[in-house]
Write an enzyme that holds these catalytic residues in place. Sequence first.
Site, short mmCIF file in Angstrom:
data_model
loop_
_atom_site.label_atom_id
_atom_site.label_comp_id
_atom_site.label_asym_id
_atom_site.label_seq_id
_atom_site.Cartn_x
_atom_site.Cartn_y
_atom_site.Cartn_z
N HIS A 142 0.84 -1.20 0.00
CA HIS A 142 0.00 0.00 0.00
C HIS A 142 0.88 1.25 0.00
O HIS A 142 0.45 2.32 0.40
CB HIS A 142 -0.91 0.05 1.22
CG HIS A 142 -1.57 -1.27 1.52
ND1 HIS A 142 -1.10 -2.13 2.47
CD2 HIS A 142 -2.65 -1.85 0.97
CE1 HIS A 142 -1.88 -3.21 2.50
NE2 HIS A 142 -2.82 -3.07 1.60
N GLY A 143 2.14 1.12 -0.38
CA GLY A 143 3.03 2.27 -0.42
C GLY A 143 3.79 2.52 0.87
O GLY A 143 4.46 3.54 1.00
#
Lengths: 331, 218
Positions: A218-219
């Site tokens: 998710h980064g």
Amino acid sequence: MTRLYNDPADFREELIEGFVAAYGRLVQRVPNASGVMVRAPQPDKVAVIIGGGSGHYPAFCGYVGPGLATAAVMGNIFSAPSAEQVYRVTKAVAGAAGVLYSYGNYSGDVLNFDMAQMRCEDEGMDVRTVLVTDDVASAPRGQEEERRGIAGDFYVFKLAGASAARGDNLDEVERLALKTNARTRSFGVAFAGCTLPGQRAPLFTVDAGQMELGLGVHGEPGISTGEMRPAREVADLLLDTLLADVPEGAGSRVAVMLNGLGSTKYEELFVLYKDVHRRLLAEGLELHDPIVNEMVTSLDMAGCSLSLLWLDDELAPLLDAPCTTPAYTIG
Amino acid sequence: MTRMESTTNAQQVVRLWLANALALVGEHEEELGRLDAAAGDGDHGTTMVRGLRAANAAVTDAKGSAGELLAQAGAAFSDAAGGASGALVGMWITTIGQRLGDGPYDLPALLEAVQAGTNRVARLGKAQPGDKTVLDALTPFLAALEAQAAAGASLGDGWRAALPAAEQGAAATREMVARRGRSAKLGERSLGHADPGAVSMCYLLRAAADAFDRAGDE
């Protein structure tokens, strides 16, 4: 870029509907819940329930079917399913043999699954949880339980599902899932971020010509940013990290999985895998059924992760056991 | 208003609060999304709106005391919103409803109920003030509300007087590094942006102040 959607707010609902329409021979919608389940749950066997945010296909619904997961609870894109939905899915499939929850270690998932577990326990059900914590980039050695779960999800789900399918009791399914997780390590590299349905800009970016080592799905940040390098050097980077973090009592037999994150093509993965394979053999390791595929993705993120499951005589047969699911079938 | 004298009035306040909250959070949906994108997945505004819509729908035709309405609204919020913030904010609302029960609905009772809800959020979320979470708005708010209650303020006046403490607390999260939740994994990247959960909580608290005022006027 996510291009195909109607109202972004309906994305999860529509994807579940389409998925069940396509794979109705293997799975069915859980009535009144955001989840899918096997067509014929067996109450005398442990139910293995997996889940998490959507956007990671084949995780999670693609792994529902005989021999693997009993059901998957599906949240909105990158967002944990609510405790209510976890509870409803549990009620739909739980039998006398009990329930194992297994999912990646993220706070939203833990919160909601834990609340559902407490509610089920209050009703007298036996529910256990095994968190997947395979991402070596997310916490150092010695803090393994803090790590997040990425592609190693697949191995833990597969072996837990195989154990449940052959009729093991809940203590044994839980023990084998914990053992699989303890012997699984993953490390990834990302080249570009992903864009959520309805968003114009990516959730996060990687500068052109750069790669991020250990970037989360998710980064979430990883270990470092570096210059893009040739595939063979990327293979070494991934393996240097994983071979520096070998679990205790690992042995010399490994299952290896090279996982594409969404928009890194299969051909590129094979180019990378050539050097991964060669290096693992050169290290004197025995390779067990390599997987080069998209197993746990992150929408249209560019990048890949490498996972190693250090096998022994107890785990190997579970990995080889037959299963039939939309995304993964053996035997 | 000094207190919600009648049961009907209290139910009306709950409905007004949820309607105000949806309007106010809806106005700021994009702002909340931007704050969340700094260190999360950018969906906090959407998530809150989705949860509040469900909470409003849950109380439209529901019967029961104001406490029961809140408990139902919280459950509907959690289910529709999902994720960590859905679970925590919904639990906060539900706990307040359970504590309030059939009343009385005065400032000391509400203080005790909000304190209980906040304690539960802290325990479930395993967070403390300073971790860059919703607690950084709620903790100073509760301290201010307690002072108002001790000074004998009315419900509406005391609540409104405590709002600036929540807003200052939320603003102060800009200088904090996240230590809980997914943004904790982003460490320093969260610095310089207020915590979206603390900011959206300020809107919920402000929406309640407006509901008390309007119910008092009627």
